[in-house]
Design an enzyme around this catalytic site. Structure first.
Site, short mmCIF file in Angstrom:
data_model
loop_
_atom_site.label_atom_id
_atom_site.label_comp_id
_atom_site.label_asym_id
_atom_site.label_seq_id
_atom_site.Cartn_x
_atom_site.Cartn_y
_atom_site.Cartn_z
N ASP A 72 0.93 -1.12 0.10
CA ASP A 72 -0.04 -0.01 0.05
C ASP A 72 0.89 1.11 -0.17
O ASP A 72 2.01 1.20 0.25
CB ASP A 72 -0.86 0.27 1.20
CG ASP A 72 -0.21 -0.58 2.61
OD1 ASP A 72 0.78 -0.01 2.55
OD2 ASP A 72 -0.87 -1.36 3.37
N ASP A 74 1.72 4.81 1.81
CA ASP A 74 1.28 5.81 2.98
C ASP A 74 1.76 7.31 2.46
O ASP A 74 2.90 7.47 1.95
CB ASP A 74 2.19 5.23 4.16
CG ASP A 74 1.48 3.93 4.50
OD1 ASP A 74 0.27 3.70 4.33
OD2 ASP A 74 2.29 3.27 5.22
N ASP A 149 12.04 3.52 12.09
CA ASP A 149 13.04 2.26 12.85
C ASP A 149 14.47 2.40 11.91
O ASP A 149 15.33 2.26 12.55
CB ASP A 149 12.31 1.24 12.90
CG ASP A 149 11.34 0.77 11.64
OD1 ASP A 149 11.53 1.25 10.72
OD2 ASP A 149 10.70 -0.14 11.77
P1 ATP Z 1 5.08 -3.57 5.69
O1 ATP Z 1 4.01 -2.81 5.00
O2 ATP Z 1 5.81 -4.06 4.09
O3 ATP Z 1 4.90 -4.45 6.66
P2 ATP Z 1 6.35 -1.16 6.24
O4 ATP Z 1 7.71 -0.79 6.69
O5 ATP Z 1 5.36 -0.17 5.43
O6 ATP Z 1 6.26 -2.76 6.02
P3 ATP Z 1 4.35 -0.44 8.36
O7 ATP Z 1 3.88 -1.06 9.59
O8 ATP Z 1 3.48 -0.22 7.19
O9 ATP Z 1 5.44 -1.14 7.87
O10 ATP Z 1 4.95 1.11 8.74
C1 ATP Z 1 5.05 1.98 7.84
C2 ATP Z 1 6.51 3.04 8.45
O11 ATP Z 1 6.13 3.45 9.49
C3 ATP Z 1 7.53 2.11 8.27
O12 ATP Z 1 8.27 2.24 7.01
C4 ATP Z 1 8.58 2.89 9.22
O13 ATP Z 1 8.90 4.02 8.74
C5 ATP Z 1 7.42 3.23 10.25
N1 ATP Z 1 7.24 2.35 11.52
C6 ATP Z 1 6.64 1.28 11.38
N2 ATP Z 1 6.68 0.70 12.62
C7 ATP Z 1 7.66 1.02 13.17
C8 ATP Z 1 8.39 0.87 14.39
N3 ATP Z 1 7.93 -0.21 15.24
N4 ATP Z 1 9.14 1.75 14.96
C9 ATP Z 1 9.54 2.98 14.28
N5 ATP Z 1 9.09 3.37 12.90
C10 ATP Z 1 8.12 2.30 12.57
MG MG Z 2 3.28 -0.21 4.99
#
Ligand code: ATP
Ligand code: MG
Length: 452
Positions: A72, A74, A149
């Site tokens: 997706d 963001d 992160d």
């Molecule tokens: P995916 O969507 O493939 O699971 P993602 O990195 O996009 O991976 P999301 O949970 O959608 O994971 O989070 C979006 C963004 O928010 C991440 O790319 C990161 O920048 C931030 N983020 C998510 N979880 C954390 C965390 N636990 N600590 C710090 N930043 C985070």
């Molecule tokens: Mg994501």
């Protein structure tokens, strides 16, 4: 003048501090605006026209740069949730802890969040182990980057100018296949232990090596995961199991010492001698489905992961004289209750799991009306997939799922003969037997097929 400007831009790109990011053009990163979904592009341009900063951020930018399809898109912005909501007719503010806005555009929903500040452990509200309980303070874009992160997750892409704003060398890290934590590693794990699981998942998914500084402390800090609320762990487990790289993730978790005693589900998965083959087969099967874009269901996967626990429990009950079905239902409840203590398996998923398990003994009955009723069950297909996996793992003969496959696809006449082949008789023999039985009865009797 131009030379001066160039020098400034070049200097920026060469040595960005976290407040002064590198701004990279397409020639440096290769990402173009048309790789971004129409809805995300529109959200960025509308907010920018109103004087706000707005970028596609996080997983989507990372995945595209790594050549993968994002789940997706963001958007991160300087606009407040109220300003975002006012800018889009089809939008709503969600979340109590940290309010974000869902903007609907066509079939898409874009998650829009306002830049957030990272809080240090002193100013933030934390639990006794340093885990941050709330992070709901708006901040600058630089602060927003720093609270993320990993460096590869802190990239801001502007679809209009096709530039990436990179505060922490994320593009270079991605090119070098390195997953690097932003900030002091131990502090970041203490703030949110789930980052350890994210490190393993993202490393496996993107083929990145976890930077030694981030990898090192995982083993000793693993126990911090015990303080994470079960629902959060369950969400992360789902992401991991359905990442398309579950086998790799789980092997890596085991290597990092992240499984033991922490997540009961993982103990079950990785430490059951009986079901080991079945569990890995099922995970491989799930990975393959995810990668081919076929649907997967948590109920099915969890049913496979916990099946051998159920089998052991069920056998024990049958051995002390309990009847087949009550014994199975009691075993199912006991195994699910054990898991529910730590992992918040939702009621709906638990229902799906039970449906699949409860149908298994019914595959043993291949005569009478049972088979007709079984193939009409709404969960028949999932239950049959499950049966086939059991056969593949060597738990039962491959002939059984094959018979059911043929039965389910056969026409009425073929179905009859498939059933009769189970009795060891042919239709002709059965007719002869019936006639003989009728003529032996006192007073004889008509052979009415309709009354059979
Ligand atoms: P995916 O969507 O493939 O699971 P993602 O990195 O996009 O991976 P999301 O949970 O959608 O994971 O989070 C979006 C963004 O928010 C991440 O790319 C990161 O920048 C931030 N983020 C998510 N979880 C954390 C965390 N636990 N600590 C710090 N930043 C985070
Ligand atoms: Mg994501």
């Amino acid at each position: 003048m131009i030379r001066k400007l160039l020098r400034r831009v070049f200097k920026r790109a060469a040595s960005p501090t976290s407040d002064e990011p590198a701004v990279l053009g397409v020639d440096q990163h290769g990402l173009t605006g048309n790789q971004i979904s129409p809805a995300a592009r529109k959200v960025c341009s509308v907010l920018q026209e109103q004087g706000h900063k707005a970028y596609v951020v996080g997983g989507a930018v990372r995945d595209l740069l790594a050549g993968q399809t994002p789940k997706d898109f963001d958007v991160a912005t300087s606009a407040t949730p109220e300003e975002v909501k006012a800018a889009f007719r089809r939008s709503r503010i969600i979340g109590r802890r940290f309010r974000i806005v869902h903007v609907m555009s066509g079939p898409e929903t874009i998650e829009v969040s306002t830049f957030r500040a990272s809080q240090d452990a002193e100013s933030a509200e934390t639990d006794a182990h340093g885990r941050i309980l709330r992070d709901n303070v708006f901040g600058s874009m630089a602060e927003d980057a720093t609270r993320r992160d990993f460096t590869v997750n802190a990239l801001y892409f502007d679809p209009g100018s096709e530039t990436i704003v990179d505060y922490h060398h994320g593009v270079a890290d991605l090119r070098h296949k390195t997953l690097r934590m932003i900030g002091e590693v131990r502090t970041r794990y203490r703030e949110d232990p789930v980052r350890m699981l994210r490190a393993v998942r993202l490393g496996a998914k993107l083929g990145l090596n976890i930077d030694p500084a981030a990898r090192g402390p995982i083993r000793e800090m693993a126990s911090l995961l015990e303080n994470v609320p079960p629902a959060r762990l369950f969400d992360e487990m789902l992401k991991l199991l359905f990442s398309g790289h579950a086998v790799k993730c789980l092997k890596q978790l085991r290597e990092e010492g992240l499984h033991h005693g922490l997540l009961p589900m993982l103990d079950v998965i990785l430490e059951q001698p009986l079901g080991e083959r079945f569990v890995w087969l099922s995970l491989e099967n799930t990975d393959e489905r995810v990668r081919n874009g076929r649907p997967v269901s948590p109920g099915f996967l969890f049913a496979t992961l916990l099946w051998h626990e159920v089998l052991v429990n069920w056998e024990a009950r049958k051995n002390v004289g309990e009847h087949v079905y009550p014994a199975l239902f009691a075993a199912m409840d006991e195994v699910l209750d054990q898991q529910a203590e730590k992992l918040a398996i939702t009621r709906r998923i638990a229902g799906d799991i039970k449906d699949i398990w409860a149908l298994q003994p019914r595959f043993d009955r291949r005569n009478g009306k049972g088979p007709y009723r079984l193939i009409e069950q709404p969960r028949y297909r999932a239950a049959w997939d499950f049966l086939r996996l059991r056969a593949e793992a060597g738990e039962l003969d491959a002939e059984l799922p094959e018979w059911w496959r043929r039965f389910a696809h056969a026409n009425p006449v073929d179905r009859e003969s498939l059933l009769q082949s189970q009795d060891g008789t042919t239709p002709k023999k059965r007719r002869r037997r019936r006639r003989k039985a009728a003529s032996n009865q006192p007073g004889g009797g008509e052979d009415h097929p309709a009354s059979q």
